[in-house]
Design a protein around this motif. Sequence first.
Motif, mmCIF file in Angstrom:
data_model
loop_
_atom_site.group_PDB
_atom_site.id
_atom_site.type_symbol
_atom_site.label_atom_id
_atom_site.label_comp_id
_atom_site.label_asym_id
_atom_site.label_seq_id
_atom_site.Cartn_x
_atom_site.Cartn_y
_atom_site.Cartn_z
ATOM 1 N N GLY A 54 6.874 15.478 8.249
ATOM 2 C CA GLY A 54 7.283 14.693 9.405
ATOM 3 C C GLY A 54 6.096 14.155 10.188
ATOM 4 N N ALA A 55 6.396 13.557 11.348
ATOM 5 C CA ALA A 55 5.361 12.958 12.194
ATOM 6 C C ALA A 55 4.586 14.034 12.936
ATOM 7 N N HIS A 56 3.343 13.712 13.295
ATOM 8 C CA HIS A 56 2.446 14.638 13.977
ATOM 9 C C HIS A 56 2.042 14.045 15.325
ATOM 10 N N ASP A 57 2.855 14.285 16.332
ATOM 11 C CA ASP A 57 2.540 13.815 17.670
ATOM 12 C C ASP A 57 1.228 14.449 18.137
ATOM 13 N N GLY A 58 0.462 13.682 18.880
ATOM 14 C CA GLY A 58 -0.838 14.145 19.356
ATOM 15 C C GLY A 58 -1.988 13.582 18.553
ATOM 16 N N PHE A 59 -1.700 13.155 17.314
ATOM 17 C CA PHE A 59 -2.724 12.505 16.501
ATOM 18 C C PHE A 59 -2.573 10.991 16.632
ATOM 19 N N ARG A 60 -3.657 10.297 16.419
ATOM 20 C CA ARG A 60 -3.691 8.874 16.721
ATOM 21 C C ARG A 60 -3.021 8.019 15.656
ATOM 22 N N ILE A 61 -3.277 8.322 14.373
ATOM 23 C CA ILE A 61 -2.746 7.500 13.294
ATOM 24 C C ILE A 61 -2.218 8.382 12.179
ATOM 25 N N GLU A 62 -1.280 7.827 11.397
ATOM 26 C CA GLU A 62 -0.630 8.605 10.345
ATOM 27 C C GLU A 62 0.044 7.651 9.372
ATOM 28 N N TRP A 63 0.168 8.080 8.099
ATOM 29 C CA TRP A 63 0.868 7.223 7.151
ATOM 30 C C TRP A 63 1.536 7.994 6.034
ATOM 31 N N TRP A 64 2.613 7.397 5.532
ATOM 32 C CA TRP A 64 3.368 7.835 4.353
ATOM 33 C C TRP A 64 3.208 6.701 3.332
ATOM 34 N N TYR A 65 2.584 6.998 2.192
ATOM 35 C CA TYR A 65 2.118 5.926 1.308
ATOM 36 C C TYR A 65 2.498 6.254 -0.132
ATOM 37 N N VAL A 66 3.183 5.338 -0.780
ATOM 38 C CA VAL A 66 3.635 5.540 -2.154
ATOM 39 C C VAL A 66 3.168 4.374 -3.014
ATOM 40 N N THR A 67 2.625 4.712 -4.196
ATOM 41 C CA THR A 67 2.364 3.707 -5.218
ATOM 42 C C THR A 67 3.022 4.166 -6.518
ATOM 43 N N ALA A 68 3.428 3.217 -7.349
ATOM 44 C CA ALA A 68 4.054 3.540 -8.631
ATOM 45 C C ALA A 68 3.559 2.574 -9.691
ATOM 46 N N ASN A 69 3.193 3.111 -10.840
ATOM 47 C CA ASN A 69 2.829 2.324 -12.020
ATOM 48 C C ASN A 69 4.015 2.331 -12.970
#
Length: 356
Positions: A54-69
């Motif tokens: 889940g999200a981490h409040d208190g931190f400045r930036i965050e991402w959920w990142y998916v790549t598929a071949n």
Amino acid sequence: MRINAIALLLALLLAGCDQPPAPEQKGFAGMGNQAQAFTPVVPGRVFSFPADHGAHDGFRIEWWYVTANLKDQNGNDFGVQWTLFRSALNANPQQPGWANQTVWLGHAAVTSASVHHAAERYARGGVGQAGVQLTPFDAWIDDWRFVSQASDPLSDLQLSARDKNFSYQLRLTSSRPLVLQGDKGFSQKSEQGQASYYYSQPFFQANGTLQIDGQTYTVSGPAWLDREWSSQPLTANQTGWDWFSLHLDSGEHVMLYRMRQKDGAPYLTGTWIAADGQTQTLHAGQIQLVPQDTASVAGRSMPVRWSIAIPEKHLDIRINALNPQAWMNLRIPYWEGPVRISGSQGGQGYLEMTGY
């Protein structure tokens, strides 16, 4: 390292939603301007799942990142990217409704040997247009979704996005363990100590459908999830990065990134992921990462062919872009696309390049 996230979020972090943009700063100098009030990234964090999905409040930036071949039934190669970014505009407790200080940004793309399409979405937090929830797991921006009904969210997920020229609907499954990058999830980005918390799931298998320019393909192949969060991941001297996620035919995986600097040698590190999920941190002296041929892309010279050698692993490979023109022509542009692997091993993967 999702790369792409820091360059993409930089404009939002400097400008905010309700203020005119700040003067442009070269490189990543702006990343240090407002980081002090946010939660720092320090070694020794104990990760907790599923909470850390889940999200981490208190931190400045965050991402959920998916790549598929992916491949279709005729053996044609494709790539898919889906990314959701969370950016906190200040370190104060998050407010409800339109007073919320979170900006969400989504990127989606599809790539073939001859076509590359990319799209973006923006949303303000607090009003339901974008967000991440844990039970059941759901990460979304508008109708782009990364969602699971499973008790272990990362064992079985549905991934979808659409734009005027493309769409995709994929199921991602894995029974394998997650991978903590760096030192038990503490991923250093410079000799000065900048870092993120970083874990991956490189063992996903994807199946589904992909639509490009009105043509539908049934596709399958390996997929990779990256999760990172931080408050100040780069130094003012760093100008961009080259990031690789590689699926080797042996069942092993490799993550590498090279943080380029205005002065001095790049900061180079990575992770060797054995077929059973065991990991080994790779340091600069263990990696030979050399750009080879370039291509003219969007008016700039981009290294779209690389050589990678990790002698102690008997790895000596060549990386070639499936489509050298995989330029993410978005508000904050960068290069990202699938790559093919040849040499001592075959395989496939993804490459991201920013700051060129």
